[in-house]
Design a protein around this motif. Structure first.
Motif, PDB file in Angstrom:
ATOM      1  N   HIS A   1      37.959  46.335  37.302  1.00  0.00           N
ATOM      2  CA  HIS A   1      39.408  46.564  37.290  1.00  0.00           C
ATOM      3  C   HIS A   1      39.858  47.240  35.995  1.00  0.00           C
ATOM      4  O   HIS A   1      40.629  48.210  36.025  1.00  0.00           O
ATOM      5  N   ASP A   2      39.385  46.757  34.869  1.00  0.00           N
ATOM      6  CA  ASP A   2      39.824  47.298  33.580  1.00  0.00           C
ATOM      7  C   ASP A   2      39.399  48.750  33.411  1.00  0.00           C
ATOM      8  O   ASP A   2      40.181  49.583  32.932  1.00  0.00           O
ATOM      9  N   ARG A   3      38.153  49.061  33.775  1.00  0.00           N
ATOM     10  CA  ARG A   3      37.670  50.439  33.612  1.00  0.00           C
ATOM     11  C   ARG A   3      38.439  51.391  34.522  1.00  0.00           C
ATOM     12  O   ARG A   3      38.799  52.501  34.116  1.00  0.00           O
ATOM     13  N   TYR A   4      38.684  50.964  35.749  1.00  0.00           N
ATOM     14  CA  TYR A   4      39.391  51.838  36.682  1.00  0.00           C
ATOM     15  C   TYR A   4      40.840  52.011  36.262  1.00  0.00           C
ATOM     16  O   TYR A   4      41.384  53.128  36.294  1.00  0.00           O
ATOM     17  N   ARG A   5      41.479  50.944  35.824  1.00  0.00           N
ATOM     18  CA  ARG A   5      42.874  51.041  35.368  1.00  0.00           C
ATOM     19  C   ARG A   5      42.977  51.961  34.155  1.00  0.00           C
ATOM     20  O   ARG A   5      43.909  52.781  34.067  1.00  0.00           O
ATOM     21  N   ASN A   6      42.030  51.857  33.233  1.00  0.00           N
ATOM     22  CA  ASN A   6      42.042  52.735  32.060  1.00  0.00           C
ATOM     23  C   ASN A   6      41.871  54.195  32.471  1.00  0.00           C
ATOM     24  O   ASN A   6      42.520  55.092  31.901  1.00  0.00           O
TER      25      ASN A   6
ATOM     26  N   GLN B   1      37.086  50.515  57.206  1.00  0.00           N
ATOM     27  CA  GLN B   1      36.829  49.091  57.417  1.00  0.00           C
ATOM     28  C   GLN B   1      36.443  48.371  56.133  1.00  0.00           C
ATOM     29  O   GLN B   1      36.493  47.154  56.070  1.00  0.00           O
ATOM     30  N   ASN B   2      36.058  49.119  55.104  1.00  0.00           N
ATOM     31  CA  ASN B   2      35.604  48.515  53.849  1.00  0.00           C
ATOM     32  C   ASN B   2      36.435  49.068  52.703  1.00  0.00           C
ATOM     33  O   ASN B   2      35.957  49.875  51.904  1.00  0.00           O
ATOM     34  N   VAL B   3      37.688  48.628  52.605  1.00  0.00           N
ATOM     35  CA  VAL B   3      38.601  49.133  51.578  1.00  0.00           C
ATOM     36  C   VAL B   3      38.207  48.547  50.221  1.00  0.00           C
ATOM     37  O   VAL B   3      38.022  47.333  50.088  1.00  0.00           O
ATOM     38  N   PRO B   4      38.067  49.366  49.190  1.00  0.00           N
ATOM     39  CA  PRO B   4      37.625  48.889  47.873  1.00  0.00           C
ATOM     40  C   PRO B   4      38.628  47.927  47.230  1.00  0.00           C
ATOM     41  O   PRO B   4      39.820  47.951  47.524  1.00  0.00           O
ATOM     42  N   GLN B   5      38.129  47.144  46.284  1.00  0.00           N
ATOM     43  CA  GLN B   5      38.960  46.162  45.603  1.00  0.00           C
ATOM     44  C   GLN B   5      40.050  46.808  44.751  1.00  0.00           C
ATOM     45  O   GLN B   5      41.081  46.204  44.475  1.00  0.00           O
ATOM     46  N   GLY B   6      39.831  48.049  44.353  1.00  0.00           N
ATOM     47  CA  GLY B   6      40.801  48.715  43.493  1.00  0.00           C
ATOM     48  C   GLY B   6      41.918  49.433  44.220  1.00  0.00           C
ATOM     49  O   GLY B   6      42.765  50.062  43.575  1.00  0.00           O
ATOM     50  N   ARG B   7      41.992  49.327  45.555  1.00  0.00           N
ATOM     51  CA  ARG B   7      42.999  50.069  46.306  1.00  0.00           C
ATOM     52  C   ARG B   7      44.422  49.651  45.942  1.00  0.00           C
ATOM     53  O   ARG B   7      45.317  50.508  45.822  1.00  0.00           O
ATOM     54  N   ASP B   8      44.663  48.361  45.755  1.00  0.00           N
ATOM     55  CA  ASP B   8      46.008  47.933  45.357  1.00  0.00           C
ATOM     56  C   ASP B   8      46.397  48.552  44.014  1.00  0.00           C
ATOM     57  O   ASP B   8      47.554  48.938  43.807  1.00  0.00           O
ATOM     58  N   THR B   9      45.430  48.658  43.110  1.00  0.00           N
ATOM     59  CA  THR B   9      45.700  49.270  41.807  1.00  0.00           C
ATOM     60  C   THR B   9      46.059  50.741  41.969  1.00  0.00           C
ATOM     61  O   THR B   9      46.993  51.239  41.334  1.00  0.00           O
ATOM     62  N   THR B  10      45.349  51.437  42.840  1.00  0.00           N
ATOM     63  CA  THR B  10      45.640  52.848  43.091  1.00  0.00           C
ATOM     64  C   THR B  10      47.062  53.028  43.593  1.00  0.00           C
ATOM     65  O   THR B  10      47.824  53.859  43.086  1.00  0.00           O
ATOM     66  N   ARG B  11      47.439  52.247  44.592  1.00  0.00           N
ATOM     67  CA  ARG B  11      48.762  52.390  45.192  1.00  0.00           C
ATOM     68  C   ARG B  11      49.866  51.968  44.220  1.00  0.00           C
ATOM     69  O   ARG B  11      50.955  52.544  44.216  1.00  0.00           O
ATOM     70  N   PHE B  12      49.580  50.988  43.382  1.00  0.00           N
ATOM     71  CA  PHE B  12      50.568  50.540  42.398  1.00  0.00           C
ATOM     72  C   PHE B  12      50.765  51.577  41.303  1.00  0.00           C
ATOM     73  O   PHE B  12      51.893  51.884  40.899  1.00  0.00           O
ATOM     74  N   MET B  13      49.668  52.148  40.819  1.00  0.00           N
ATOM     75  CA  MET B  13      49.749  53.101  39.706  1.00  0.00           C
ATOM     76  C   MET B  13      50.260  54.467  40.157  1.00  0.00           C
ATOM     77  O   MET B  13      50.863  55.196  39.366  1.00  0.00           O
ATOM     78  N   ALA B  14      50.016  54.844  41.399  1.00  0.00           N
ATOM     79  CA  ALA B  14      50.418  56.160  41.889  1.00  0.00           C
ATOM     80  C   ALA B  14      51.937  56.323  41.831  1.00  0.00           C
ATOM     81  O   ALA B  14      52.684  55.372  42.045  1.00  0.00           O
ATOM     82  N   ASP B  15      52.371  57.546  41.555  1.00  0.00           N
ATOM     83  CA  ASP B  15      53.799  57.850  41.548  1.00  0.00           C
ATOM     84  C   ASP B  15      54.320  58.048  42.968  1.00  0.00           C
ATOM     85  O   ASP B  15      55.482  57.747  43.270  1.00  0.00           O
ATOM     86  N   VAL B  16      53.461  58.581  43.822  1.00  0.00           N
ATOM     87  CA  VAL B  16      53.831  58.878  45.206  1.00  0.00           C
ATOM     88  C   VAL B  16      52.713  58.382  46.115  1.00  0.00           C
ATOM     89  O   VAL B  16      51.530  58.523  45.787  1.00  0.00           O
ATOM     90  N   VAL B  17      53.089  57.795  47.250  1.00  0.00           N
ATOM     91  CA  VAL B  17      52.106  57.346  48.237  1.00  0.00           C
ATOM     92  C   VAL B  17      52.374  58.054  49.559  1.00  0.00           C
ATOM     93  O   VAL B  17      53.493  58.008  50.080  1.00  0.00           O
TER      94      VAL B  17
END
Length: 208
Positions: free
Chosen positions: A115-120, A144-160
């Motif tokens: 999580h930390d590396r991807y967020r950085n 069918q196998n959504v990665p653990q970091g998907r919530d972080t992606t959607r949260f950090m993104a400006d547009v979805v």
């Protein structure tokens, strides 16, 4: 109002008031079996593009773009493999010139890092895109196998952008929702699209 950058998809740019704010990061979420590549291909026509492929080889991406019936550009394509995909992607992003597109396809490989590396990585990428007035598209596979970091992606993104594809008995329906839009107004409607030769409004049925 911040400068708007066109995505190259006319119907979408029109509904978003001319495009998305310069410096934005977009999470483009779609099913693996959809025609989402049309979005990515058309984006390359708008400005210089770095296309980071974390799945297909450079040759496969290049052939796909060349064969696309949609208007496309001539992006720089880099295929990342190995044990340090985030480090390799970060080096490429840091060298992006002003007013460039960045495509990460798919971002799933990076989302599976800690999580930390991807967020950085996302923070550094967003800072660079904001400082250079670029536009980043993160292609997120909704399989069918959504990665653990998907919530972080959607949260950090400006547009979805959420693209859903439904296969019926005699038709295929594609619907695009824009539930999140920092720096602008999110769409309160779902757009029915035709994804064949290019991205266009589906006029064969009622537009949602």
């Amino acid at each position: 109002m911040a400068k708007r950058l066109q995505t190259g998809i006319e119907v979408l740019d029109r509904k978003l008031g001319g495009g998305v704010p310069a410096g934005s990061t977009i999470a483009l979420c779609a099913q693996p079996g959809s025609q989402v590549e049309l979005f990515l291909n058309e984006l390359t026509a708008m400005r210089g593009t770095l296309y980071i492929s974390l799945g297909r080889t450079e040759e496969a991406v290049r052939e796909s773009i060349a064969a696309s019936p949609a208007r496309t550009g001539d992006p720089t394509i880099r295929h990342i493999t190995g044990d340090a995909p985030i480090d390799n992607a970060a080096k490429l992003v840091s060298a992006l010139p002003d007013a460039s597109n960045l495509i990460v396809d798919p971002v799933d490989v990076l989302e599976r890092a800690s999580h930390d590396r991807y967020r950085n990585f996302l923070n550094e990428m967003q800072n660079h895109m904001a400082n250079t007035n670029g536009l980043a598209i993160l292609h997120c596979l909704d399989g069918q196998n959504v990665p653990q970091g998907r919530d972080t992606t959607r949260f950090m993104a400006d547009v979805v952008f959420d693209l859903s594809t439904t296969v019926g008995a005699d038709s295929v329906e594609n619907r695009l929702a824009v539930p999140k839009f920092r720096g602008g107004r999110a769409l309160n409607e779902v757009i029915k699209l035709e994804l064949s030769e290019r991205v266009a409004i589906d006029t064969s049925r009622d537009i949602a």
